[in-house]
Design an enzyme around this catalytic site. Sequence first.
Site, PDB file in Angstrom:
ATOM      1  CB  ALA A  72      55.564  56.206 134.263  1.00  0.00           C
ATOM      2  CG  ASP A  73      60.414  51.594 135.444  1.00  0.00           C
ATOM      3  OD1 ASP A  73      59.641  50.614 135.458  1.00  0.00           O
ATOM      4  OD2 ASP A  73      61.484  51.632 136.070  1.00  0.00           O
ATOM      5  CB  THR A  74      59.315  54.716 140.015  1.00  0.00           C
ATOM      6  OG1 THR A  74      58.337  55.605 139.465  1.00  0.00           O
ATOM      7  CG2 THR A  74      59.963  55.368 141.235  1.00  0.00           C
ATOM      8  CB  ALA A 109      61.918  57.670 133.075  1.00  0.00           C
TER       9      ALA A 109
END
Length: 196
Positions: A72-74, A109
């Site tokens: 995940a990445d923000t 994502a």
Amino acid sequence: MEPIILASSSPRRQEILKMLKIPFRVIIPNIDETLSSVIELEQVPELLAREKVTAVIHSLPAGQEIQWILGADTVILFDGKVIGKPETHEQAVEYLTALQGTSHTVLTALVLYNGHKKKTVSRLCKTKVTFAPMTSEEIEWYVETGEWHGAAGGYRIQSLASCFISNIEGSYSGAVGLPIFELYDILKEQGYSILE
């Protein structure tokens, strides 16, 4: 339930997986988070999440069976730019000074590798966050708490920054860094049930 490899060092993501009673272990991926200017801004978090999953796959011993890897990445989209994690106290102040009194979009994502099907799927979650106007004293107080370390935009929505957030449109858990609905949906689609 089969254990999932979480390709993230984020304690918030770990807390959400624990809450959902999903067994997991953490492997922190070693990737370069320098952004390429050739991709569209909304594609940045998916690209980084995908790189995290790929880095974990390559870090495992050859021939090891891999069942599930979650990356995940923000990032924060504001004023036509991607804002990542501040590197210094001064940069955290700069980010919050820009964000106060305005709205921005938090993009998170998820990328899930399904080892049974040898395929990778993704989801993107968008959340609009509005900060109330903040004084320079409030910004300095918040930055002094140290919560900005490792946080996109220099704040953590689930903690003291909530004193200054006047509105959220979309997924609260997405703004925290792991959108629960999208996570459940992507797992269900891939045949991973948390209803055990």
